[in-house]
Design a protein around this motif. Structure first.
Motif, short mmCIF file in Angstrom:
data_model
loop_
_atom_site.label_atom_id
_atom_site.label_comp_id
_atom_site.label_asym_id
_atom_site.label_seq_id
_atom_site.Cartn_x
_atom_site.Cartn_y
_atom_site.Cartn_z
N ARG A 61 3.49 9.99 10.86
CA ARG A 61 4.75 10.11 11.59
C ARG A 61 4.61 10.56 13.02
O ARG A 61 5.52 10.39 13.82
CB ARG A 61 5.64 11.12 10.88
CG ARG A 61 6.34 10.53 9.71
CD ARG A 61 7.32 11.57 9.20
NE ARG A 61 8.14 10.94 8.20
CZ ARG A 61 8.78 11.59 7.24
NH1 ARG A 61 8.67 12.90 7.17
NH2 ARG A 61 9.51 10.94 6.38
N PHE B 52 2.25 12.79 4.68
CA PHE B 52 0.90 13.18 5.08
C PHE B 52 0.76 12.98 6.57
O PHE B 52 0.94 11.89 7.07
CB PHE B 52 -0.10 12.29 4.33
CG PHE B 52 -1.54 12.63 4.61
CD1 PHE B 52 -2.17 13.66 3.93
CD2 PHE B 52 -2.25 11.91 5.56
CE1 PHE B 52 -3.51 13.95 4.18
CE2 PHE B 52 -3.58 12.20 5.81
CZ PHE B 52 -4.21 13.22 5.13
N MET C 140 7.29 4.05 9.04
CA MET C 140 7.74 5.38 8.62
C MET C 140 9.09 5.74 9.23
O MET C 140 9.35 6.88 9.56
CB MET C 140 6.69 6.43 8.95
CG MET C 140 5.38 6.19 8.21
SD MET C 140 4.26 7.59 8.34
CE MET C 140 2.96 7.08 7.17
N LEU D 253 0.79 -1.24 0.00
CA LEU D 253 0.00 0.00 0.00
C LEU D 253 0.82 1.28 0.00
O LEU D 253 0.27 2.36 -0.22
CB LEU D 253 -0.92 0.04 1.23
CG LEU D 253 -2.05 -0.97 1.30
CD1 LEU D 253 -2.79 -0.85 2.61
CD2 LEU D 253 -3.01 -0.78 0.13
N ALA D 254 2.12 1.21 0.29
CA ALA D 254 2.88 2.46 0.38
C ALA D 254 4.38 2.20 0.29
O ALA D 254 4.90 1.24 0.84
CB ALA D 254 2.56 3.18 1.68
N HIS E 286 -1.54 8.29 1.76
CA HIS E 286 -0.88 7.15 2.40
C HIS E 286 0.62 7.38 2.57
O HIS E 286 1.32 6.53 3.10
CB HIS E 286 -1.09 5.88 1.57
CG HIS E 286 -2.33 5.15 1.94
ND1 HIS E 286 -3.30 4.83 1.04
CD2 HIS E 286 -2.78 4.73 3.14
CE1 HIS E 286 -4.29 4.21 1.66
NE2 HIS E 286 -3.99 4.14 2.94
N ASP E 287 1.07 8.51 2.12
CA ASP E 287 2.51 8.75 2.14
C ASP E 287 2.94 9.24 3.52
O ASP E 287 2.16 9.79 4.28
CB ASP E 287 2.84 9.81 1.08
CG ASP E 287 4.32 9.83 0.74
OD1 ASP E 287 4.69 9.11 -0.19
OD2 ASP E 287 5.08 10.54 1.41
N LYS E 288 4.24 9.02 3.82
CA LYS E 288 4.79 9.49 5.10
C LYS E 288 4.71 11.00 5.23
O LYS E 288 4.77 11.53 6.32
CB LYS E 288 6.25 9.07 5.23
CG LYS E 288 6.45 7.56 5.32
CD LYS E 288 7.87 7.21 5.66
CE LYS E 288 8.84 7.65 4.57
NZ LYS E 288 8.55 7.08 3.24
#
Lengths: 375, 375
Positions: free
Chosen positions: B106, A334, B130, A159-160, A330-332
């Protein structure tokens, strides 16, 4: 730029207190890796595990192992399939099994021989095997000049991207520019995108140098590559030295990555090369900045720069806009309900912004799907 | 011992510079976890993920989630099967999926609600999600007083225990002694083995206190438990503060673990409880020390102490000696061709030795198979 006469290479130190380490760049360095290990006082009593992929391995693995064995190291090797799909927990587990079978212990060293994928994967192995062992990077792509500095290592989750990882600094980076000569043109262009990025975030004159030397760089001229890689690494090292764990400043290295990572996720890892994705992302960021009144003319400049390196300047029209937006969430980058953008304020200067309205991002994505070139 | 009046708990600080954190021990603390989060300035804007197992979850998960939600946190939960088998990469990946699905970012916090398995697993999730997020330990076993201090987190590989891991300090440890009341007797004994170990390596008077209070401790008397846990945690914290990443001193915490881990590996994870395995290992170490002329009388004392807590004092006769020896070679304590032993020099004092001949280890294992009690 300093020279290290003992191994005949240009040397750059990444200053991180007791975790400081050298980057050595030069032609034919792989044959001198044994000497480099000795200079870094890597102990001979514990096995070395070299992790590589099935494209790079057949070319250089034998040479690396031989050079290490020649000075008394005991070497085991592990080869993974090439490509982003190897940054998975499955392949990671295979690497751990290989380390155990090789009898690796706490004083062992894991060597990453390959591009960014191998570096990230082997780095995560080094970061977690017995809670952390020594790590040496031997990058064989231009793109890896970025990922081999700074200690970020990771594998992907379906997913990421890069969601499972660590900060683990290498003990040294050994960059043999002769290994870059066999790189396919598309990989050269993709790698140069990160080099250009370092100019765009930090140093206008380096960005200008890149533009002026596009032809030499694309032709893999070793002198141009050595200078460009050293400058790129130096900029990254300067940023990382000030903020190792990405509390603030380090985030500027993500120019183009908010949109870029989302494009990679939507494309399916591997379809779009990382440098291609962030080239589009950098143009997107510049356009966002212009619309917000932050930076006149930077978008046009950025687009011209990407074109001069044959990099894509548009999002493939069949990519789904809402999927791209969802991937960003879904990104870090965010968190607390907002995503982060690195936006240029001038050439060589950027700002971190968390106030970009999602509607505006959607508009820019639509715009990027309409125009520009996509090979 | 200090009291923190704001949440009504005994407080111990683990001193690790900017990574220092409090351990709070008291009855009914779970209901005050929301207040504890506020005291530690854990942000409310990012989701909290509570990881627990299917034995502990049904008892306390609802209470923990409610107490956190009451003060404004958004809480997701993830339940894994109980037992050592959950310390696998498969279950780890499920936890990462749960974190992604919960929208963790995060600034999120991972809470470990359970014993050592949940603590190690959730801690490794917190260490790598993360590249590292906040981590809170809520131990519900006595054994976890050991694993919850010091930041060692890990999962197992089929070939070796705790081989994939990291150092990741929690933001706080919240020890609710009322959760210990429902522990089965065998788990109580196993947990107390680590408590006794802290006396044997560091503090003769605490070892003596343990022996004198064996009855109360085995009966889960809350006052005795609170004192014993605080002392155990304090000893471990003192060691860890001086050597966070186990360069030297910290290794003394491994008393009984060289043989103990090997026994666990040979038994198949879960058959032998950790405290049981190290109880036998501590007797083995004391006998080795006696044979090497280092510590007269310590072996007899150690054996008596283990017996007074109903802990095993012999290796089950059907375990294969060569398999035990082979398992030691796969352990993190084995490097540069030698394995490490922590050997007592007196009660409350130990030494790290790397010169124990393998023949002598073999003899001791054979001896331990022949005598003593094994339930």
């Amino acid at each position: 730029m300093n020279m290290n006469d003992q191994i005949g290479a240009a040397q750059l130190m990444v200053e991180l207190g007791e975790r400081s380490y050298p980057i050595w760049i030069g032609s034919g360095l792989i044959s001198r890796i044994g000497r480099a290990f000795q200079l870094q006082h890597i102990p001979t009593g514990s096995p070395i595990l070299v992790i590589t992929d099935d494209k790079v391995g057949p070319k250089y693995l034998h040479q690396v192992a031989e050079a290490l064995e020649y000075v008394g190291y005991s070497v085991s090797t592990h080869q993974v399939p090439s490509g982003e799909k190897s940054k998975s927990l499955r392949v990671f587990e295979d690497c751990i099994s290989a380390a155990l079978e090789a009898g690796c212990d706490r004083k062992s060293t894991v060597v990453a021989l390959g591009g960014g994928v191998v570096g990230d994967l082997a780095g995560f192995v080094a970061a977690t095997y017995m809670r952390g062992v020594r790590f040496v990077q031997v990058p064989t792509t231009i793109l890896a000049h970025d990922s081999s500095v700074g200690g970020k290592v990771a594998v992907n989750h379906p997913l990421a991207k890069n969601i499972i990882g660590a900060f683990h600094q290498p003990d040294m980076v050994l960059y043999d520019t002769s290994t870059l000569q066999s790189l396919p043109d598309r990989d050269v262009r993709s790698g140069l995108a990160e080099m250009i990025k370092h100019g765009l975030i930090w140093d206008q004159s380096f960005a200008a140098w890149c533009e002026e030397h596009a032809e030499q760089l694309l032709a893999k001229d070793e002198e141009a590559l050595t200078y460009g890689l050293l400058q790129g690494c130096a900029i990254k090292a300067a940023v990382v030295s000030q903020d190792e764990r990405e509390n603030d400043l380090r985030a500027i290295l993500n120019l183009g990555h908010t949109i870029g990572h989302a494009l990679e996720a939507v494309a399916g890892y591997g379809e779009l090369l990382h440098g291609e994705a962030i080239a589009i992302g950098m143009i997107g960021s510049a356009r966002l900045a212009e619309q917000m009144g932050m930076a006149a003319g930077v978008a046009e400049y950025t687009e011209r720069l990407m074109k001069s390196f044959g990099l894509p300047t548009a999002i493939p029209a069949h990519y789904d806009t809402e999927q791209i937006i969802a991937a960003m969430m879904h990104d870090k980058k965010f968190n607390e309900g907002r995503t982060m953008f690195v936006l240029p304020t001038a050439i060589g200067r950027v700002e971190i912004r968390r106030d970009v309205p999602v509607e505006q991002v959607r508009d820019i994505i639509e715009e990027l799907k309409g125009a520009g070139t996509w090979q």
